[in-house]
Enzyme design. Structure first.
Site, short mmCIF file in Angstrom:
data_model
loop_
_atom_site.label_atom_id
_atom_site.label_comp_id
_atom_site.label_asym_id
_atom_site.label_seq_id
_atom_site.Cartn_x
_atom_site.Cartn_y
_atom_site.Cartn_z
N GLY A 1 8.89 -5.13 4.49
CA GLY A 1 9.91 -4.30 5.12
C GLY A 1 11.25 -4.40 4.42
O GLY A 1 11.99 -5.36 4.62
N GLY B 1 7.59 -2.75 -1.26
CA GLY B 1 7.12 -1.37 -1.12
C GLY B 1 8.07 -0.36 -1.71
O GLY B 1 8.09 -0.11 -2.92
N SER C 1 0.83 -1.21 0.00
CA SER C 1 0.00 0.00 0.00
C SER C 1 0.87 1.26 0.00
O SER C 1 1.89 1.33 0.67
CB SER C 1 -0.89 -0.01 1.24
OG SER C 1 -1.72 1.13 1.25
N CYS D 1 -2.99 5.10 12.24
CA CYS D 1 -3.58 6.43 12.16
C CYS D 1 -4.16 6.75 13.53
O CYS D 1 -4.39 5.87 14.34
CB CYS D 1 -4.68 6.43 11.10
SG CYS D 1 -5.79 5.04 11.31
N GLY E 1 12.49 1.12 3.68
CA GLY E 1 13.67 0.88 2.85
C GLY E 1 14.55 -0.22 3.41
O GLY E 1 14.22 -0.84 4.44
N LYS F 1 -3.44 2.11 -2.40
CA LYS F 1 -3.24 3.23 -1.48
C LYS F 1 -4.37 3.18 -0.45
O LYS F 1 -5.48 2.74 -0.77
CB LYS F 1 -3.34 4.53 -2.30
CG LYS F 1 -3.12 5.79 -1.50
CD LYS F 1 -1.73 6.34 -1.72
CE LYS F 1 -1.43 7.52 -0.82
NZ LYS F 1 -0.96 7.12 0.52
#
Lengths: 313, 259
Positions: A253, A275, A31, A140, A227, A55
């Site tokens: 990850g 990602g 996402s 969130c 990253g 997303k």
């Protein structure tokens, strides 16, 4: 292609993660790193992917955070996009029709700011065809609980999963945060409340400062660290979750290569999400699919799933 | 948009921190338009991680020219790259300058390395028979990149070349009132310069496009990191990599841009 690989028996790549989420292979795009699969053009053959995670979608459209939203740091980047998205109505009207034409699994990442948001959003999306699973984004603030992050709190995580389970028959994948004391405990809570899988890890909270201006490098002050640097953290968290639950785990990850993805399978992930690497190499996930198959053939495997949890200790 | 491995044909080091790369990239060269950019990987591995967005400075046959200023690890690697090396380029990306339209004189403003896209633009405008007037500013003479432009007017902050001052001073002192015909402005450079020019063009009622530089994660619309605040009936953010990097100056919410 060399004759030897043509003669070799096909490696099974498919996996059934339960409750309708069947993947043609174990690699999805994460996402927030593939938009709505609508901007990559001819760069990526989406039909080669196990799945696309959209997303994050919220009930209402969101413009997101002010810039700067992104900054590179050693080993990765920090982002504070702020859940910018078109909103649920525009998503089903403008994005979903194209998404469901794609020959891959569609996982819609859903986000809310109170428990009721999640319920309303999933009820709304459930009336539309072409969604194979929901990935529940808990990173969130819960505006009804003083802005504490859902994912950081075992009880709030439980409330969301408990509220969502009766609402949908679709696959519920809960995305877990690494910014917690015991991720295994939170994974177990998700399992107890009827989640079909857990995906981990979301980004680590991070920060960078410009010493010349003495300002944070992100307008939001803090952001999510992703990253290559976070891969060791992610592997340890997946390993912890693997020992805590029986439901499938999707590892995320810092995956930049097939070898990275295979590490996640060995520590217990049934599938992985690619990602940040997509930002650098748009078709990285497809290259990883191919690399995993080549590895499986060279190891004489009949099913890539033989690797899941096959860590030797 | 293509992801290609481009051979470095030439690396002209213009100064201690500035170089001009010539890269063989026929697929991108054939499609590129002025104002568009490429996303360059500075190294094969993942350090540094992200690609560097670079304006296409010019297209010559099947090669691209990229103007690189050293600001960090990635641009340092590009500065040190030797001919024969291969660099991964993704492009052409972004929305180009609008060179069609109802104007008689194109006025181009470049600041520092912001001159890069103007070389391509100037050539395209002249090819189309447009009248072009180019103004160039830099902090000091050694940072001026002149060779690929046709007779630009010049200003430097330290007065080491041309007028002492900014490109806006240059405009006001040397050119304002001397240009006949309907103008359109095109600009690229530091934010403060673009903002000042945007006010000036708004006051004058001239059409004006700016090419903006923003921090960027991907270059092709998936990370949503490169937003620019835009004005309008509904204020919103536009992605510099998809809706930009060229925006109408009056469309940008300059007050909300930058920290």
């Amino acid at each position: 292609m060399p004759l030897a690989s043509e003669a070799a028996p096909a490696v099974r790549t498919e996996v059934d993660l339960g409750r309708g989420l069947r993947l043609k292979n174990r690699v999805l795009v994460a996402s927030g790193t593939f938009a709505y699969a609508d901007t990559v053009g001819e760069l990526v053959d989406v039909s080669r992917l196990g799945g696309v995670v959209t997303k994050a979608i919220s009930l209402e459209p969101r413009e997101g955070n002010p810039p700067p939203r992104i900054v590179e740091v050693p080993g990765g980047l920090l982002n504070a996009i702020g859940l910018a998205n078109v909103g649920a109505r525009a998503f089903v009207r403008d994005k979903l029709p194209r998404l469901r034409q794609l020959d891959t699994a569609i996982v819609v990442n859903v986000v809310g700011f109170c428990v009721e948001d999640y319920v309303r959003l999933v009820r709304f999306l459930d009336e539309h065809e072409g969604i194979d699973a929901y990935e529940v984004n808990l990173s969130c603030p819960n505006v009804k609980e003083g802005g504490a992050c859902f994912a950081d709190d075992p009880m709030m995580t439980r409330q969301v999963v408990r509220a969502l389970r009766p609402v949908t028959d679709r696959h519920l994948m809960i995305k877990l945060s690494p910014n917690v004391a015991r991720i295994g405990q939170i994974a177990r809570i998700c399992e107890e409340e009827g989640a079909d899988s857990v995906s981990l890890i979301n980004t680590l909270v991070g920060m960078a400062v410009d010493v010349r201006t003495r300002r944070p490098k992100l307008a939001n002050v803090t952001g999510g660290y992703s990253g290559p640097a976070i891969k060791p953290v992610a592997l340890a968290k997946v390993w912890e979750a693997y020992r805590a639950v029986r439901i499938p785990i999707i590892g995320i990850g810092g995956i930049m290569s097939a070898e990275d993805a295979l590490e996640f399978l060995l520590v217990g992930a049934q599938a992985v999400q690619v990602g940040t690497g997509t930002f650098v190499i748009p078709d990285l996930a497809v290259r990883i699919v191919e690399g995993m198959e080549a590895y499986a053939r060279s190891e004489g495997l009949r099913d890539i799933g033989e690797l899941v949890g096959a860590l030797r200790i | 948009m293509r992801d290609v491995s481009a051979r470095l044909l030439e690396n002209e080091r213009i100064g201690p921190r500035l170089c001009l790369l010539r890269l063989e990239a026929p697929e991108i060269a054939a499609r590129a338009l002025p104002g568009q950019f490429v996303a360059v990987r500075a190294a094969e591995g993942f350090f540094p991680l992200l690609r560097r967005p670079m304006s296409i400075c010019a297209v010559e046959d099947s090669s691209l020219l990229l103007l690189v200023k050293v600001v960090g690890v990635g641009t340092r690697l590009l500065y040190e790259a030797e001919p024969g090396a291969h660099l991964h380029l993704l492009g052409p990306l972004g929305r180009p300058f609008e060179v069609e339209g109802d104007f008689e004189v194109a006025v181009l403003f470049g600041g520092g390395v912001g001159v890069a896209p103007l070389v391509f633009l100037e050539r395209e405008l002249r090819r189309r028979g447009r009248r072009v007037c180019t103004l160039l500013g830099a902090r000091t003479a050694s940072e001026l990149v002149l060779r690929h432009l046709e007779d630009p007017f010049v200003a430097t902050e330290d007065g080491s070349a041309g007028l002492r001052g900014t490109v806006l001073d240059l405009w006001r002192i040397r050119l304002q009132g001397h240009i006949r015909g309907r103008m359109k402005w095109f600009s690229c450079g530091p934010l403060a310069m673009l903002r000042a020019l945007a006010w000036e063009s708004q006051a004058g009622g001239w059409e004006h496009e700016v090419a903006l530089e923003t921090p960027m994660g991907c270059g092709f619309g998936v990370c949503q990191g490169c937003v620019v605040p835009l004005r309008g009936p509904r204020p919103r953010y536009g992605l510099a990599c998809m809706e930009g990097p060229v925006f109408k100056a009056q469309e940008v919410n300059w007050d909300a841009l930058g920290l």
